[in-house]
Design a protein around this motif. Structure first.
Motif: not given
Length: 291
Positions: A217-239
């Motif tokens: 639900q929250d982008f910060n959760l998504l980014a944390t999961a991606a950095i932790a190595g849980h998979g591939v995320a679509l992220c705003p590259v400037e953010v």
């Protein structure tokens, strides 16, 4: 010689509202207090200012111009007082969406406070759907422009989304250099699976797994999961500019979505000096390094 100023304020309210009771409510005094002030003013002028009737009062014809002059004067005084307040106020309330707050605003905020020791900054959460007037804040940092009257809206950077993953995840999956390989990866979703659907359509593949994987639900959760190595995320590259520069996230493809959306800094056109200083500072924090 001026009439009693307090009584003039009561008279203006009673004349404008055509009611002693409503004037009392507006001024937070009793009906008796309003009546007393009006009588005091009538004694000063030596004539009645209102016609008393069974159902209330109405302004006496000869007092009409006085009431109009007072209303205009009080409006001007109020406007000048608000303007002075805006010019001297040093408190700044900033509503900011979480992704920008955690990655750009909070890490750099001490720089602003060091340079502006008189400023007091309060940071609150904003949602992407809010406009400045809805937040009740001095500044809004959000996704999407605010086209309301009386606001100044400045674009910060694009929302362009690209696939990213952490080196930890890629160590077990390989480089994931093309869309077919990304389609077979563990996908992470930001609020909806629709963005990945758009990406794969643009990439020319139709993966059977594009709707699978956790939705955050929250982008910060998504980014944390991606950095932790849980998979591939679509992220705003400037953010995520810093995470990408530091190597915590690796961009897997130049194919992107959401290119037409951007993040904005929004404030009132008639903003106070402290708010203007904050806005100028924050633009310098995020804009120079953007592409």
């Amino acid at each position: 010689m001026l009439p009693p100023l307090g009584a003039l304020r009561v008279f203006e309210a009673a004349a404008r509202l055509a009611s002693f009771s409503r004037a009392a409510d507006e001024l937070h005094v009793t009906h008796a207090a309003v009546s007393h002030q009006i009588r005091q003013l009538e004694e000063w002028f030596g004539r009645p200012l209102f016609v008393r009737e069974k159902r209330g009062v109405r302004l006496a014809p000869e007092a009409d111009r006085l009431a109009e002059a007072l209303s205009m004067s009080f409006e001007r005084i109020a406007a000048e007082a608000e303007s002075l307040k805006l010019r001297t106020k040093s408190e700044i309330t900033v509503a900011c969406i979480p992704s920008i707050a955690t990655r750009w605003l909070i890490p750099a905020l001490s720089e602003f406070l060091t340079a502006h020791t008189e400023a007091m900054v309060k940071v609150v959460y904003a949602t992407a759907a809010q406009h400045l007037r809805e937040t009740g804040c001095d500044v809004l940092i959000t996704l999407g422009a605010d086209t309301s009257d009386g606001v100044q809206c400045t674009r910060l950077f694009s929302r362009v989304n690209k696939p990213v993953a952490s080196p930890r995840y890629l160590d077990g999956k390989g480089s994931l250099t093309d869309a077919e390989e990304i389609a077979a990866a563990d996908l992470l979703h930001d609020e909806t699976t629709a963005h990945w659907q758009q990406w794969f359509t643009k990439a020319g593949v139709a993966p059977s797994r594009s709707r699978r994987g956790p939705v955050f639900q929250d982008f910060n959760l998504l980014a944390t999961a991606a950095i932790a190595g849980h998979g591939v995320a679509l992220c705003p590259v400037e953010v995520c500019r810093r995470e990408i520069k530091n190597g915590d996230l690796i961009v897997l493809s130049d194919i992107s979505v959401l290119e037409r959306e951007s993040y904005f800094l929004i404030s009132k056109v008639s903003r106070q000096k402290a708010v203007a200083a904050f806005c100028d500072w924050f633009q310098q924090v995020v804009v120079p390094a953007s592409s």
